[in-house]
Enzyme design. Structure first.
Site, short mmCIF file in Angstrom:
data_model
loop_
_atom_site.label_atom_id
_atom_site.label_comp_id
_atom_site.label_asym_id
_atom_site.label_seq_id
_atom_site.Cartn_x
_atom_site.Cartn_y
_atom_site.Cartn_z
N GLN A 178 0.87 -1.17 0.00
CA GLN A 178 0.00 0.00 0.00
C GLN A 178 0.91 1.23 0.00
O GLN A 178 1.44 1.63 1.02
CB GLN A 178 -0.93 -0.04 1.21
N ALA A 207 -11.60 2.76 4.72
CA ALA A 207 -10.68 1.89 3.99
C ALA A 207 -9.88 2.65 2.94
O ALA A 207 -10.13 3.83 2.68
CB ALA A 207 -11.46 0.76 3.33
N HIS A 208 -8.95 1.93 2.34
CA HIS A 208 -8.00 2.56 1.40
C HIS A 208 -8.69 3.20 0.21
O HIS A 208 -9.63 2.68 -0.34
CB HIS A 208 -6.93 1.57 0.92
N ASN A 209 -8.17 4.37 -0.15
CA ASN A 209 -8.63 5.12 -1.32
C ASN A 209 -10.02 5.73 -1.18
O ASN A 209 -10.55 6.27 -2.14
CB ASN A 209 -8.59 4.25 -2.59
N ARG A 231 -4.21 3.87 4.70
CA ARG A 231 -3.55 4.55 3.59
C ARG A 231 -4.03 3.95 2.27
O ARG A 231 -4.53 2.81 2.21
CB ARG A 231 -2.03 4.43 3.72
#
Lengths: 343, 343, 343
Positions: free
Chosen positions: B200, B241-243, B220
């Site tokens: 990530q 969560a990511h993004n 991240r």
């Protein structure tokens, strides 16, 4: 690992031994899982079948239970308690921590008051005027804020945070990572559409014998206090919002959330992942099934569903929902019959 | 505890006093709970009834509200704000932390840049090339990773973790135990059925005036960034969560979870325990009731249920579900009638 | 930021280059988001449309995929893996932590065993007889309890707690704030209606290649062990209760909770916010949709809903629930028709 003979165990728990007093026990387990070196127990006659097939070296039973041939027993009035004593005996014989007494790396403000026989682990921080009761243990990396009070015989596991002015009673247990006294979630929107923080001036009270789970969060009140009353046990990752009042001897299972100013009576039980809306009241002895959503106040009873309804009603509703396909077909059949009636 | 006379309070908040200027106020509370030493406020005319029975020593009201006999008032254009100022005055008079300035136990890499008037608590760790803005407070046991930037006037409560390269704006507040920049949850399955970790490589951006709750987690991005836009407030135990891209001035209540690459507009509000599926979009000003499950993109509106549907539709559906027993009985009655028709 | 030429990348990943070998790549991203300095990849032919419009500087594809004019490619058997290698190359070129080797502030009991090339960050605490395998990294503020064992190549992020006697295999990753080995949530009620704590004598085993998310909690067993089998990945804020057995190569998404003594087979996948009741079994390869509630044991299959049912059944039920208004109207129409029949 240390072990005890059956004779020693019988003495320690005050039970009558039925079996070979020289046999040694080194562990404890459930009837299903126990081996010949383990003690086990029959708490409920429903599990009698499991007793028949159990390989346990000795089984704690009560005086009413009929023993079976070829098994060994410790017979007493309260087999759960007898078993518990054995479990604790075996535990106390395990390797202990190296960090007893007050660790030299701890940072303790000189205005704090530290009781007798207190353990304070490495890198613990204790802020101004905090009071730590006798025989309390505060493990590594925990933070005790300004003017916090902890009673006697508390156990604070590593990495807990207790923010300023919170008050803990006696024998309180905090599992690792829990946060006591974080700011309540309160804002007012200003004329520009921005959320302005409302200072949270209150604190948190955890009464005697409360236990809080790992990484659980208990927010301080906006004014006055958020309170968890005596004997209540709260599981991991539970959220208690500002100004909530959780009654005495409650059990709240993991990942449950209680919104602001909600109140529960005493001996309330909630399964995991339950949600309680703000400002509702849940009466004494109420039981709420796992994953329920409490959207209005509940009288004493057993509830399930989201929104939570009495369990018999929930079960009936579930049956009807499962039958919807059938109902739709029967509806179609009726429509056809009626359409085909001779005029 | 410090206290203020009504005369002093009137001056400080810029309000007109109606009452005895020499009376002292030492606390704040709601109309229902306030005692004669407390200030309170009427923010909404709906609570006028509570004002009648309140025992508050003084009540903040606006210029439109008709005062009642026998009560004391601070009259201004914005009573919520007046009350907020009083609350903050009383707060600042409380006992403060012992840990101001830079604590000698903190480990700060020499390549880090520390602004003016910064507070860094005991056992804080600051890694390479981190930048800490003026007047920012980083409390005990917090970790600031490599190349992290914090703006001015931030408040990082004890035991927060901010991983490498994350960027925080000005006036950002992190409640205890929150984790900013943990690895996103991404894997690919290899030919043997094992999940291989996808590195990530991105980071997290928290814009100005964002607040993140206790033990909340913000992952991240896999590439680029996960972003929480300005003024958004996120409650305890929330997972982002990511993004994901959370818009400006959102309110996300406790235990809500937002899956990967989901996006919200500005001024979105979500109750507690809501779930948002990956890659969906929630439009500006959308309100989502507690415990809802968002499984597809939502246009601006109010939603409830899992899957979330417009609230009026949800309410109608709920009524029908509760009536299922009645419908089943009516269906049976019809079948019987039809069977008994004369041929 | 470091960058690589396409020629270098082709060599490093073992791919055939189609394009200008001198062009430089400094980042990675999805097809939609990539710029001309980014590498991207086509893992699934479904995303072919995205490849047409992508601005990526180079795209990893497999040997079956037909290249498009005007684009540059790295062609190999496994484009996901090729892309992963590029992502990791770029990552390793970023600024690293200042805290390698054993930090002088760490408190390590002399009876602990520390392997070769281990990194131990500032303020880490390692208790009696703990064993740390070669090349393992333990970051700042983490706590390693008495008799804990960690295998080789583990990565413990900041502020993790691993309580006494827990056993971690090789290449285990713990994200920040997670708690391994907190006490299971077990009590018995005494004659006065108080909940007495049942000592939790067991431990936790995390096998090789397990990853645990930020602020997740894994309770120790009452006796014996709670186990997470090899290769399983657990997301943020997940709760695993005492005596649970999570099989190999599972994926459990964020905020899911698994109650006591539940068991899963291998290659089970659960979406976020799922709840699993105590003592149930979930068979190999089962997939459970987000927000489902598993209230009984599940055979291999795909499930959704609370209680969870097979997905086709869930979808049918949903359709019927949405049609309830229509059914109620049709029922009313039938009743009217029947009432108006000529006698």
């Amino acid at each position: 690992m240390k072990s005890f003979t059956l004779e020693e165990l019988a003495k320690r728990v005050g039970a009558t031994l039925m079996g070979d007093g020289s046999m040694r026990i080194s562990g404890v387990d459930t009837l299903d899982e126990a081996s010949e070196n383990d003690a086990s127990f029959l708490a409920n006659i429903r599990y009698r079948e499991a007793m028949k097939t159990s390989k346990a070296g000795v089984i704690c039973i009560d005086t009413e239970t009929e023993p079976l041939d070829g098994k060994q027993y410790l017979i007493s009035k309260d087999p759960s308690r007898a078993f518990q004593i054995i479990a604790e005996l075996l535990r106390s014989s395990r390797e202990s921590t190296a960090f007893t007494g007050i660790h030299p790396t701890a940072v303790i403000d000189p205005t704090a008051t530290i009781g007798k026989d207190v353990n304070i682990g490495p890198f613990v921080v204790i802020d101004k005027k905090a009071v730590i009761g006798d025989r309390t243990t505060i493990s590594a990396h925990s933070f005790i804020g300004t003017s916090v009070t902890l009673g006697t015989d508390c156990h604070i596991y590593p990495s807990c945070t207790i923010r300023e002015e919170c008050q803990l009673g006696n024998r309180v247990i905090l599992q690792s990572g829990c946060v006591i006294g974080s700011c309540g979630f309160g804002y007012i929107m200003d004329e520009k559409g921005c959320h302005r923080k409302l200072e949270q001036l209150g604190h948190v009270v955890l009464e005697d014998d409360v236990e809080i789970g790992a990484n659980a969060t208990i927010d301080r009140a906006r004014f006055k206090k958020t309170i968890i009353c005596q004997g209540t046990k709260i599981d991991n990752l539970v959220q208690i919002a500002h100004n909530a009042e959780i009654g005495a001897h409650n059990i709240l299972a993991a990942q449950t959330g209680v919104a602001g100013s909600a109140k529960t009576g005493h001996h309330v039980m909630m399964g995991g992942q339950v949600g309680v809306l703000g400002h509702v009241t849940v009466d004494d002895y109420t039981m709420v099934a796992t994953r329920s959503g409490i959207s209005k106040s509940l009288k004493t009873g057993k509830y399930r569903g989201s929104p939570a309804i009495p369990i018999p009603e929930y079960n009936r509703q579930e049956v009807h929902v499962r039958k919807l396909k059938e109902y739709a077909e029967r509806l179609k059949t009726l429509e056809n019959k009626l359409a085909n009636l001779p005029k």
